[in-house]
Design a protein around this motif. Structure first.
Motif, PDB file in Angstrom:
ATOM      1  N   UNK A  20       0.819  -1.209   0.000  1.00 10.98           N
ATOM      2  CA  UNK A  20       0.000   0.000   0.000  1.00 10.98           C
ATOM      3  C   UNK A  20       0.856   1.264   0.000  1.00 10.98           C
ATOM      4  N   UNK A  21       2.085   1.189   0.520  1.00 12.36           N
ATOM      5  CA  UNK A  21       2.935   2.374   0.555  1.00 12.36           C
ATOM      6  C   UNK A  21       3.465   2.760  -0.818  1.00 12.36           C
ATOM      7  N   UNK A  22       3.337   1.862  -1.812  1.00 10.59           N
ATOM      8  CA  UNK A  22       3.844   2.146  -3.151  1.00 10.59           C
ATOM      9  C   UNK A  22       2.790   2.783  -4.052  1.00 10.59           C
ATOM     10  N   UNK A  23       1.625   3.074  -3.538  1.00  8.22           N
ATOM     11  CA  UNK A  23       0.580   3.701  -4.338  1.00  8.22           C
ATOM     12  C   UNK A  23       0.405   5.153  -3.919  1.00  8.22           C
ATOM     13  N   UNK A  24      -0.129   5.951  -4.848  1.00  6.18           N
ATOM     14  CA  UNK A  24      -0.448   7.346  -4.551  1.00  6.18           C
ATOM     15  C   UNK A  24      -1.548   7.797  -5.498  1.00  6.18           C
ATOM     16  N   UNK A  25      -2.152   8.925  -5.189  1.00  2.00           N
ATOM     17  CA  UNK A  25      -3.221   9.489  -6.013  1.00  2.00           C
ATOM     18  C   UNK A  25      -2.643  10.516  -6.961  1.00  2.00           C
ATOM     19  N   UNK A  26      -2.979  10.384  -8.228  1.00  2.00           N
ATOM     20  CA  UNK A  26      -2.478  11.287  -9.253  1.00  2.00           C
ATOM     21  C   UNK A  26      -3.645  12.084  -9.829  1.00  2.00           C
ATOM     22  N   UNK A  27      -3.444  13.376  -9.994  1.00  2.00           N
ATOM     23  CA  UNK A  27      -4.448  14.256 -10.584  1.00  2.00           C
ATOM     24  C   UNK A  27      -4.183  14.379 -12.083  1.00  2.00           C
ATOM     25  N   UNK A  28      -5.222  14.207 -12.879  1.00  2.00           N
ATOM     26  CA  UNK A  28      -5.071  14.291 -14.334  1.00  2.00           C
ATOM     27  C   UNK A  28      -6.261  15.033 -14.923  1.00  2.00           C
ATOM     28  N   UNK A  29      -6.115  15.440 -16.164  1.00  2.00           N
ATOM     29  CA  UNK A  29      -7.163  16.175 -16.881  1.00  2.00           C
ATOM     30  C   UNK A  29      -7.902  15.222 -17.800  1.00  2.00           C
ATOM     31  N   UNK A  30      -9.223  15.194 -17.704  1.00  2.00           N
ATOM     32  CA  UNK A  30     -10.040  14.307 -18.514  1.00  2.00           C
ATOM     33  C   UNK A  30     -10.255  14.907 -19.904  1.00  2.00           C
ATOM     34  N   UNK A  31     -10.936  14.139 -20.754  1.00  2.00           N
ATOM     35  CA  UNK A  31     -11.223  14.619 -22.112  1.00  2.00           C
ATOM     36  C   UNK A  31     -12.202  15.784 -22.122  1.00  2.00           C
ATOM     37  N   UNK A  72     -11.843  18.515 -17.359  1.00  2.00           N
ATOM     38  CA  UNK A  72     -12.056  18.533 -15.912  1.00  2.00           C
ATOM     39  C   UNK A  72     -10.950  17.715 -15.256  1.00  2.00           C
ATOM     40  N   UNK A  73     -10.728  17.966 -13.994  1.00  2.00           N
ATOM     41  CA  UNK A  73      -9.678  17.259 -13.266  1.00  2.00           C
ATOM     42  C   UNK A  73     -10.285  16.121 -12.448  1.00  2.00           C
ATOM     43  N   UNK A  74      -9.536  15.063 -12.361  1.00  2.00           N
ATOM     44  CA  UNK A  74      -9.961  13.899 -11.595  1.00  2.00           C
ATOM     45  C   UNK A  74      -8.717  13.243 -11.007  1.00  2.00           C
ATOM     46  N   UNK A  75      -8.915  12.301 -10.126  1.00  2.00           N
ATOM     47  CA  UNK A  75      -7.790  11.599  -9.498  1.00  2.00           C
ATOM     48  C   UNK A  75      -7.880  10.113  -9.806  1.00  2.00           C
TER      49      UNK A  75
END
Length: 430
Positions: A262-273, A276-279
């Protein structure tokens, strides 16, 4: 992938037969004879390809099925024809899955994308030619292992045709004995002295166990012959009774690795088509692979010196947790390496084998939490299971955890006897 002639299909054969009958009815005898000849040729080609394909068997010969990433694996295909018709050509396609784990050495195009209705996959294709009745042919290939993983081969796709090149039939042949190719993590040059030092510092008893003086279990009245250093002087001063301390019994001659996935994961913010922004959840795959490589190398080093080791992998998604029991034999070694090869973590929530850990905590010795930073996410869960002999094996240091200094930490770079090829830090924050 070869396509059959339209005349060799069921609909084409019916159309030819109807057309021949119509020509006879209208008196076009010469045209009807030609169409009937084409019908007979197409029917013979269809029956030829079907019979050849139905009576052709393929299997994979026994041999080496496991190695470390970077090594090569042999793969031997054996094709046998039991058809009375001669086998003119046969294409054998072996699928290795949707992840590029193994490929034929020197193959520039390992990706196979023939069927528009199926997802592309990686594999190899071989062509066999001219097999008579009860003949057998063997093809040996050398597979390059590119990364850690497991390849399961249960079916092989066969496609055969007639000698006229008019009909081609395909089917998926199930193997009598499915083949499982296991690619262990790549080995690296590591220094295992930090682990062996923990074992040699502890004095093992007659059965490989000792008492940890930091873990007080209970006390009992003093008996003749008890050592003076075990007397509870505080209890003697306060109550006047002479009590002797009894400590928890542990197995110090064991190094246990617990992978904190679980320590090797993180939330990334990206731009959708839609702008809009999502994680989304992202796994630091490069750092995780380097951690697994170091663990595999350390386990091999401990086994080579006859020292005991154990491995704990939390469960995630539909995969159950894995606890490889303490051992020093080759059987324990290969069981641990195979468990490392099977890890396919994609950022899901994890769960520990709590009951097994609680039952075996005295035999696990020193437990190393293998995490991305020196602030492991499973430390609290392990302490709740009464596991107090915890250390951290981390890729990087966390500044806040470094200030608190709750647990002793060893970095991966401290274990390398040679510098790794590239840093393990990847994008994203905790």
């Amino acid at each position: 992938m070869h396509n059959s002639s339209l005349f060799a299909s069921r609909l084409g054969l019916i159309a030819l037969l109807v057309l021949a009958i119509a020509c006879v009815y209208w008196g076009a005898t010469l045209i009807a004879a030609f169409i009937l000849l084409v019908f007979l040729l197409s029917l013979g080609a269809c029956l030829w390809s079907r019979d050849v394909l139905a009576r052709t068997s393929v299997r994979i010969a026994d041999g080496q099925t496991a190695c470390h990433a970077g090594d090569t694996l042999p793969l031997t295909l054996i094709v046998r024809s039991r058809s009375l018709f001669p086998l003119i050509w046969l294409d054998v396609t072996v699928s290795f899955g949707e992840r590029l784990i193994v490929m034929r050495e020197g193959d520039e195009h390992p990706r196979i994308d023939d069927d528009p209705y199926q997802k592309p996959f990686y594999g190899l294709r071989e062509r066999f030619a001219w097999l008579l009745w009860q003949q057998e042919i063997t093809c040996e290939e050398s597979l390059a292992t590119l990364r850690r993983g497991v390849v399961q081969i249960e079916t092989i796709r066969l496609q055969a045709g007639d000698g006229l090149g008019m009909a081609a039939q395909a089917r998926d042949a199930a193997l009598d004995r499915p083949v499982r190719l296991v690619v262990y993590p790549q080995l690296a040059a590591v220094d295992i002295r930090p682990f062996t030092r923990l074992i040699t510092l502890a004095e093992a008893g007659s059965r490989g166990q000792t008492e940890d003086i930091t873990l007080l279990k209970s006390s009992r009245p003093y008996q003749h012959g008890d050592p003076m250093k075990r007397i509870n002087w505080r209890c003697l001063a306060m109550t006047g009774r002479m009590e002797v301390n009894q400590y928890e019994t542990i197995t110090p001659g064991c190094i246990t690795f617990l992978i904190d996935l679980f320590s090797f994961r993180y939330l990334e913010t990206y731009t959708t088509t839609r702008d809009t922004t999502d994680t989304r959840v992202v796994v630091r795959e490069k750092a995780l692979e380097q951690m697994l490589s170091v663990l595999a190398s350390s386990i091999c080093g401990l086994c080579g010196q006859g020292l005991r080791f154990a491995l704990i992998i939390p469960g995630y998604d539909e995969r159950e947790p894995v606890l490889c029991r303490p051992g020093s034999s080759e059987t324990a070694l290969y069981a641990a390496l195979e468990a490392l090869a099977e890890i396919n973590y994609a950022g899901q929530a994890v769960r520990l084998p709590a009951d097994d850990i609680r039952r075996m905590r005295r035999k696990l010795g020193v437990i190393h939490l293998c995490a991305y930073t020196d602030a492991p996410t499973l430390a609290g869960d392990m302490e709740a299971l009464s596991c107090t002999r915890l250390r951290v094996l981390a890729c990087l240091r966390d500044e806040q955890a470094q200030r608190t200094g709750e647990m002793e930490c060893t970095l991966l770079e401290d274990l390398y006897t040679a510098a790794p090829d590239s840093p393990v830090q990847e994008g994203g924050g905790r």
